[in-house]
Design an enzyme around this catalytic site. Sequence first.
Site, PDB file in Angstrom:
ATOM      1  N   ASP A 167       0.863  -1.187   0.000  1.00 14.41           N
ATOM      2  CA  ASP A 167       0.000   0.000   0.000  1.00 14.41           C
ATOM      3  C   ASP A 167       0.896   1.233   0.000  1.00 14.41           C
ATOM      4  O   ASP A 167       1.549   1.540   1.000  1.00 14.41           O
ATOM      5  CB  ASP A 167      -0.917   0.007   1.225  1.00 14.41           C
ATOM      6  N   ARG A 186      -0.190   4.371  -0.874  1.00 16.14           N
ATOM      7  CA  ARG A 186      -1.000   5.587  -0.925  1.00 16.14           C
ATOM      8  C   ARG A 186      -0.551   6.618   0.108  1.00 16.14           C
ATOM      9  O   ARG A 186      -0.086   6.268   1.192  1.00 16.14           O
ATOM     10  CB  ARG A 186      -2.476   5.242  -0.697  1.00 16.14           C
TER      11      ARG A 186
END
Length: 286
Positions: A211, A213
């Site tokens: 991840d 982000r």
Amino acid sequence: MFTYLNPDIRQQLIDTGKLLRIDRDGTPVNGETTMLADAAAPRADATAPRADEGVINLLGPIPLPLKMGGQSYQADWYAAVRSAELQKVEELAATLRESGGQNRFATLATSMAVNSVLLIGDAGNADNPLVRVHSNCLTGDVFGSERCECGPQLESALGRISNDPDGGMIVYMAGHEGRGIGLWAKAATYLLQDAGENTYQANQSLGLPTDSRDFTDAAALILFFLGDRPMRLLTNNPKKIEDLSAAGLTQMTIEKHVVGVSKWNKRYLSAKQSWGHKIGDSDIAK
């Protein structure tokens, strides 16, 4: 900056308060016109960090009637992009003009991720507005794919916020496809998932973060529109909660947001559950 806008229109937008800049804390940046000119000027050391690296340019509000899932809604839309992203467009536009490549100006759009804010109701004055920070998902949000729950989550958030007395906002993060790896790599992970890997293992097999982000821009936008006030965040993702909290949002109440469960995405949701998402066994069993 903003070279793809006519300079007269750009100044008109600034003068009418439709185009402004905010910092990482959601505070408006003063000296807009001067700072735009400084940002566009050549730098002696192109590798040095920009003084406005974390500054966000905000364009709006733009009245936006919406229709999703057979329901009609009304929102004010704001487009948001980092100054660093706009600088890349500035440099590419100059190159295209010098080379006579006017027919290639469409490539400008590929150089920046433009996030969106949908402000619904009188959220800025509400006691406890609803907030959804939504990572863009072309396959789910646009195509209606059932391999994930993204489309139903977006539709549900829009409905819940629009029907809530306090209103709220949706922050739509444009650079978050596939938890930040992009659409091309996401397509490859789907093939790996079909071969037996889960969504996180597939990212790792490609040598990519599980991840990647970044939610700091989302936090800045929430701070600008709502401040650090009590709010209800629609999410199941602990990373999102941690990132927003670290960026200055300290009064969030978390509301579970499990919707769109189907036979096609139960394995995907189970992987998220094992990765710490607040998804119960009963949620997946729906």
